[in-house]
Design an enzyme around this catalytic site. Structure first.
Site: not given
Lengths: 148, 148
Positions: B56, B58, B86, B89
């Site tokens: 992801h 992040e 999410c 993260c």
């Protein structure tokens, strides 16, 4: 291949990785991911070595296993990890839709179960396998830090 | 350096990364991490490219920023991310003890706020900056997938 045969064997392999982490001065957590009886992902904590708070055993094992399978999904796999996963790792396991997670010792401070059910609804979950070995490694590590 | 000056500028940089992801066929989420006015970590979603559910925006930005600072902690940094993080993260941001998180669009299905407060108690949190631009990128991506 989500059978429970050999669970102890695989947790012993995760413990070996946890001991490697210990010797490197890392929090002693180890993880393996098994698919069709074969270990396809391994990991141990490397936060200190990499200066990276995301370098947990489970993350390393998930990345290795998904590369190995060329798939983002691990629905036919089992993760064995010596310590209850944290929120970050539970979130990663959610995305992988892993078939089964077997943890050793619980983590009453940072374990994901404090926040309810964060794993995928299809993921089977259990905790407590070889929890004494897994937990005593953690206790001994933090004692050695304090008495350093 | 947790001032709010230039928030839009940094979110625009995160949006540029989100658009890069879009062009690569990745879910269009982008993130930058800022320290002392300087961007020290960048990321966008790469789950498809890497076959890795942990890739992801992040996570990539956190890893880059901690390497840049040679520190596991980002307490003097701000993350700008185009979509609400999410659970994974948010858990990673917790470990980094990041000073501030500024999100664009909310994620009513997978956003961490569904699970209560997962960030570090010291982390300032806000959502909604440039949320129309951030959100419409997501809407347009999923529409193009359905009609693709």
């Amino acid at each position: 291949m989500l059978g429970h045969e050999g669970d102890e064997y695989y947790m012993e392999q995760a413990l070996r990785l946890a001991r490697q982490a210990y010797r490197m001065g890392e929090i002693p957590v180890g993880a393996v991911i098994v698919h069709g009886g074969k270990i396809i992902g391994r990991g141990h904590n490397r936060c200190e070595q990499l200066n990276d708070p995301t370098a947990h055993a489970e993350m390393e094992a998930i990345t290795a296993a998904t590369h190995q399978l060329s798939s983002k999904y691990l629905n036919e796999c089992t993760l064995y990890v010596t310590l209850e996963p944290c929120v970050m790792c539970a979130g990663a396991l959610f995305w992988s839709q892993i078939g089964r997670v077997v943890a050793g010792a619980s983590d009453p401070k940072r374990g994901f179960t404090l926040h309810g059910s964060l794993l995928h609804p299809k993921t089977a979950w259990s905790m407590g396998l070889l929890h004494e070995e897994c937990g005593s490694l953690m206790t001994s590590f933090f004692q050695s830090l304090r008495h350093g």
